[in-house]
Design an enzyme around this catalytic site. Structure first.
Site, short mmCIF file in Angstrom:
data_model
loop_
_atom_site.label_atom_id
_atom_site.label_comp_id
_atom_site.label_asym_id
_atom_site.label_seq_id
_atom_site.Cartn_x
_atom_site.Cartn_y
_atom_site.Cartn_z
N HIS A 182 -7.25 -4.55 -0.68
CA HIS A 182 -6.65 -5.86 -0.93
C HIS A 182 -7.35 -6.58 -2.07
O HIS A 182 -7.10 -7.76 -2.30
CB HIS A 182 -6.72 -6.73 0.33
CG HIS A 182 -6.18 -6.09 1.54
ND1 HIS A 182 -6.97 -5.42 2.46
CD2 HIS A 182 -4.90 -5.98 1.99
CE1 HIS A 182 -6.21 -4.95 3.43
NE2 HIS A 182 -4.95 -5.27 3.16
N HIS A 209 0.83 -1.22 0.00
CA HIS A 209 0.00 0.00 0.00
C HIS A 209 0.86 1.27 0.00
O HIS A 209 0.37 2.34 0.35
CB HIS A 209 -0.92 0.01 1.22
CG HIS A 209 -1.74 -1.23 1.37
ND1 HIS A 209 -2.61 -1.66 0.41
CD2 HIS A 209 -1.80 -2.14 2.38
CE1 HIS A 209 -3.19 -2.79 0.81
NE2 HIS A 209 -2.71 -3.11 2.00
#
Length: 333
Positions: free
Chosen positions: A219, A57
């Protein structure tokens, strides 16, 4: 699969090592157990702030370690929570005697492992508070969570809580700021393409060439609906309307508008989306007082975006404007 990697099992270690070399004036990197910490930590008398989560991320979370933001970040494997041991080590490394705040995205593994680390720290006489971020309005529960997911609002919580800690606020006051931001921030995202986790070697989900997933998680978790490709303004409306309805707004409020790329979206498209989001806010008599546009919480190379709106008060504006020096955010110093 084409990626600039060596051994898929070493991606996080090698990336974090490179991050430490690139930003040695701001952070230092510990590898066993692995975490990233402010180069001047611990700062005596200052509340320490620790966050973390699965890698993939970037720049979240290591990119926000430094003056005025996080004191440490703990990277897990790609899309996998860090274990309690490195979280505990990072907590101890930033303890300057005023306590430590954990900022935790609402994913089951993150919550459980940060809780365990906090219990272990308490046994060593370190006072730990935790704030769980759950700003995603797309779905109530997902593959990784009970309740709403923590997404783009995490960046804003880390900045404002970090500024409060930097100015010398107490642990209770820093936690209150973090909770206040979380209560006033909402986000929603979409994906045009999946991403490929290095050790998996295949897309995390499938989308047809003319499909978009609305409400996707960071995700690759499923969202609200899968639709055909549509004009940008229509897509922005599908994201921002639920965000604004969830707060909700009566008109006259001041906000921070954050348009975030998921890793593979060019800035030209993000600014195009920002233009439409600003039009919608203006139509609701909401004033944009601060803004942020770019790739700040990503999902590897996923093409997509998220829109985050934070309802501001005077103190939040002051904390947002306060000096910060990290790898990914820096102004005022």
């Amino acid at each position: 699969m084409k990626k600039i990697i060596n051994d898929p099992k070493r991606v996080v270690d090698e990336s974090v090592a490179g991050f430490g070399l690139a930003h040695a004036d701001i952070v230092r990197v510990e590898m066993d157990p692995i975490y990233v910490v402010r180069v001047d930590a611990p700062v005596s008398g200052k509340v320490g702030i620790v966050s973390g989560g699965g890698s993939g991320h970037e720049p979240l979370h290591a990119g926000y370690v430094g003056f005025g933001m996080l004191d440490a970040a703990v990277p897990g494997a790609v899309f996998t929570s860090p274990t309690p041991d490195p979280i505990l080590a990072a907590t101890k490394a930033v303890d300057g005697g005023a306590g430590v705040l954990h900022i935790v995205k609402n994913y089951t593994g993150d919550v459980l492992n940060f809780e365990t680390a906090a219990d272990l720290a308490s046994a060593e006489d370190i006072t730990v508070r935790a704030v769980v971020i759950n700003d995603d309005v797309a779905v109530k529960d997902s593959l990784y969570t009970a309740g709403r997911r923590g997404v783009g609002g995490t960046v804003l919580v880390e900045k404002l809580a970090g500024a409060a800690a930097q100015r010398g606020d107490s642990l209770d006051d820093v936690a209150e700021i973090a909770e206040r931001v979380n209560a006033n921030v909402r986000s929603m995202g979409l994906a045009l393409t999946p991403c490929i986790v290095p050790h998996a070697g295949e897309p995390s989900f499938t989308l047809a060439e003319d499909e978009i997933e609305i409400g996707i998680g960071i995700h690759g978790e499923p969202g609200r609906e899968r639709i055909k490709l549509a004009p940008a303004d229509d897509l922005v409306d599908r994201l921002i309307d639920p965000v604004l309805d969830d707060l909700p707004f009566a008109g006259g409020e001041r906000v921070l508008l954050f348009v975030n790329g998921m890793g593979g979206t060019p800035l030209i498209e993000l600014y195009l989306a920002y233009r439409r989001a600003a039009e919608v806010l203006q139509g609701r008599n909401v004033t944009i007082s601060r803004s942020l546009v770019g790739n700040y919480i990503t999902s590897l190379e996923m093409q997509g975006m998220s829109i985050t709106v934070l309802r501001l008060d005077d103190e939040m504006i002051e904390l947002w404007d306060a000096p910060v020096q990290t790898a990914a955010l820096r102004w005022g110093r």
